[in-house]
Design an enzyme around this catalytic site. Sequence first.
Site, PDB file in Angstrom:
ATOM      1  N   ASP A  88       8.683   2.597  13.659  1.00 30.79           N
ATOM      2  CA  ASP A  88       9.242   1.464  14.402  1.00 30.79           C
ATOM      3  C   ASP A  88      10.705   1.154  14.056  1.00 30.79           C
ATOM      4  O   ASP A  88      11.554   1.065  14.931  1.00 30.79           O
ATOM      5  CB  ASP A  88       8.362   0.212  14.259  1.00 30.79           C
ATOM      6  CG  ASP A  88       7.934  -0.087  12.832  1.00 30.79           C
ATOM      7  OD1 ASP A  88       8.383   0.635  11.912  1.00 30.79           O
ATOM      8  OD2 ASP A  88       7.176  -1.050  12.628  1.00 30.79           O
ATOM      9  N   ASP A 120       1.429   4.968   1.492  1.00 25.41           N
ATOM     10  CA  ASP A 120       1.035   5.891   2.559  1.00 25.41           C
ATOM     11  C   ASP A 120       1.689   7.239   2.297  1.00 25.41           C
ATOM     12  O   ASP A 120       2.838   7.317   1.860  1.00 25.41           O
ATOM     13  CB  ASP A 120       1.504   5.372   3.921  1.00 25.41           C
ATOM     14  CG  ASP A 120       0.832   4.058   4.282  1.00 25.41           C
ATOM     15  OD1 ASP A 120      -0.277   3.813   3.774  1.00 25.41           O
ATOM     16  OD2 ASP A 120       1.425   3.282   5.053  1.00 25.41           O
ATOM     17  N   ASP A 156       0.848  -1.192   0.000  1.00 23.58           N
ATOM     18  CA  ASP A 156       0.000   0.000   0.000  1.00 23.58           C
ATOM     19  C   ASP A 156       0.885   1.244   0.000  1.00 23.58           C
ATOM     20  O   ASP A 156       2.074   1.158   0.315  1.00 23.58           O
ATOM     21  CB  ASP A 156      -0.932   0.017   1.227  1.00 23.58           C
ATOM     22  CG  ASP A 156      -0.260  -0.559   2.450  1.00 23.58           C
ATOM     23  OD1 ASP A 156       0.947  -0.301   2.644  1.00 23.58           O
ATOM     24  OD2 ASP A 156      -0.913  -1.255   3.238  1.00 23.58           O
TER      25      ASP A 156
HETATM   26  P1  ATP Z   1       3.579  -3.658   4.760  1.00 17.90           P
HETATM   27  O1  ATP Z   1       4.374  -3.948   3.568  1.00 17.90           O
HETATM   28  O2  ATP Z   1       3.219  -4.872   5.525  1.00 17.90           O
HETATM   29  O3  ATP Z   1       2.392  -2.766   4.512  1.00 17.90           O
HETATM   30  P2  ATP Z   1       4.549  -1.421   6.232  1.00 17.90           P
HETATM   31  O4  ATP Z   1       5.895  -1.112   6.785  1.00 17.90           O
HETATM   32  O5  ATP Z   1       4.019  -0.516   5.176  1.00 17.90           O
HETATM   33  O6  ATP Z   1       4.575  -2.907   5.737  1.00 17.90           O
HETATM   34  P3  ATP Z   1       2.189  -0.788   7.675  1.00 17.90           P
HETATM   35  O7  ATP Z   1       1.511  -1.597   8.725  1.00 17.90           O
HETATM   36  O8  ATP Z   1       1.505  -0.555   6.380  1.00 17.90           O
HETATM   37  O9  ATP Z   1       3.574  -1.493   7.444  1.00 17.90           O
HETATM   38  O10 ATP Z   1       2.580   0.590   8.343  1.00 17.90           O
HETATM   39  C1  ATP Z   1       3.051   1.691   7.598  1.00 17.90           C
HETATM   40  C2  ATP Z   1       4.171   2.389   8.342  1.00 17.90           C
HETATM   41  O11 ATP Z   1       3.691   2.895   9.586  1.00 17.90           O
HETATM   42  C3  ATP Z   1       5.351   1.503   8.717  1.00 17.90           C
HETATM   43  O12 ATP Z   1       6.271   1.389   7.668  1.00 17.90           O
HETATM   44  C4  ATP Z   1       5.922   2.210   9.911  1.00 17.90           C
HETATM   45  O13 ATP Z   1       6.721   3.300   9.513  1.00 17.90           O
HETATM   46  C5  ATP Z   1       4.692   2.782  10.576  1.00 17.90           C
HETATM   47  N1  ATP Z   1       4.184   1.887  11.629  1.00 17.90           N
HETATM   48  C6  ATP Z   1       3.240   0.928  11.500  1.00 17.90           C
HETATM   49  N2  ATP Z   1       3.002   0.312  12.658  1.00 17.90           N
HETATM   50  C7  ATP Z   1       3.821   0.897  13.559  1.00 17.90           C
HETATM   51  C8  ATP Z   1       4.044   0.718  14.953  1.00 17.90           C
HETATM   52  N3  ATP Z   1       3.392  -0.210  15.623  1.00 17.90           N
HETATM   53  N4  ATP Z   1       4.955   1.523  15.548  1.00 17.90           N
HETATM   54  C9  ATP Z   1       5.629   2.479  14.868  1.00 17.90           C
HETATM   55  N5  ATP Z   1       5.457   2.688  13.562  1.00 17.90           N
HETATM   56  C10 ATP Z   1       4.572   1.929  12.901  1.00 17.90           C
HETATM   57 MG    MG Z   2       2.161  -0.651   4.353  1.00 17.70          MG
END
Ligand code: ATP
Ligand code: MG
Length: 443
Positions: free
Chosen positions: A146, A56, A54
């Site tokens: 994170d 963001d 996705d």
């Molecule tokens: P994916 O490919 O699974 O979507 P992602 O890194 O994009 O991985 P998301 O859950 O979509 O994960 O979250 C988007 C962003 O938000 C992460 O990359 C991170 O920077 C931040 N984030 C998400 N969850 C947390 C958390 N629990 N604590 C701190 N930052 C977070």
């Molecule tokens: Mg994501």
Amino acid sequence: MEPRIVPRKEHRISRKQMSPNALRTLYRLHSRGFIAYLVGGCVRDLLLGRQPKDFDIGTNATPGQIKRLFRNCRLIGRRFRLAHLRFQDEIVEVSTFRRAAVPSDNADIEDEDQNKRRPYHVKDENGMVLIDNIFGTPEEDALRRDFTINALAYNIADASVIDYSTGLSDLRQRLIRSIGDPRVRFTEDPVRMLRAVRFAASHGFEIENDAWENICELSSTISRVSPSRLYEEIQKLFLLGSAGPAFILLDKSGLLAALFPGLAAWIREDDRRFQLLADNLECLDQLYRRGTPSSPAFFLSALFGPGIEEDAFKRHRDGIPHRQAMDEMCANFMKEISGTAHIPGKVGGRLCAILTLQSSLHRMPPRKPASIAGRPEFMDALAYLRMAAQAKNEYRTPLEWWETYLLETPPAGSTDLPTDEAPEKKRKRRRRKPRRARKTENP
Ligand code: ATP
Ligand code: MG
């Protein structure tokens, strides 16, 4: 720390890799004078040449300003206030830059948007962050994330990549490193431990030593997370194609025992059980790679099915009818797991149905095969049989029988059917709802 800014010519991100909706959103924010960055996991994945799940967007526009700018905008969020822009086949998440909790924060009202919702940081007595919603600078927004590899940003204004920590070098070294002190970060939000395991498993990265040691030490604190959030995270861990490696890391870190003590105890009783479950999860990953992701109920059956079946079999030997024994053991399982993960009743019911149907599939020749094959859980139950046949080298005969049966009477909508089939055969085709791949959402 000065951010590292990598100009367009020196990184591999191209706008062609981006979703056109996300790109249009970035341009619109930018044209109205706002900062507009791609943020989080999508920048990491674009730099790795992977397709992001996705896109963001981070901006200095407030939720109210975002809402006024986009007609397809809905403001959502319990923990955080975010804007969801709904496009035909995609949701682009736009969030206002915010900063992490600091001890002095509490109910500071900073502008008209925040005034309405009185955002503030709240931690519980263990240091876990309960509410975290104060606007901040792009840098603060990056540093509240994170892991360093998840804190990179792509600036639409000049197509540069911005690194406020050590994300780029960690990406090169394939390291998952916490931003700041891992002990503090995992205490603030224990879900981050599961996220570290998920990224290590899905990207083939190493978890940096300090972070790993803290995960091992703090694994039991995962039980502080709400059951509904844990269910979401567990699905992401097991349903996205890297369940096998995730299972191994969960086990090594102690997270598996903290999440599922019953399962961990069952595994410890017999050396072969761990491998059996690892093989089942490998099957799940193979299905994902072939483009047929599993349902949550099927994943649960892969992980918990063998234990539940064994317990039900023992009950059955004590004289309880097979079906009743299975119902009881499934009910026990749902009760036991409810403290950890909130599995919807419907999913639990489907899990039980998959396991209950196994005895009908094993019976050769089967009774009323058309009625068995018409059941909604049939395809999952057959996949379970296939998995058991692969892992234990049993049930070959029933598996072959059902696979032949399926070839001869394929389900409605199958593309394998010859187009010129006889009309009476067409009438006989069973109708079944296609299984939908579940889209998991961010916490
Ligand atoms: P994916 O490919 O699974 O979507 P992602 O890194 O994009 O991985 P998301 O859950 O979509 O994960 O979250 C988007 C962003 O938000 C992460 O990359 C991170 O920077 C931040 N984030 C998400 N969850 C947390 C958390 N629990 N604590 C701190 N930052 C977070
Ligand atoms: Mg994501």
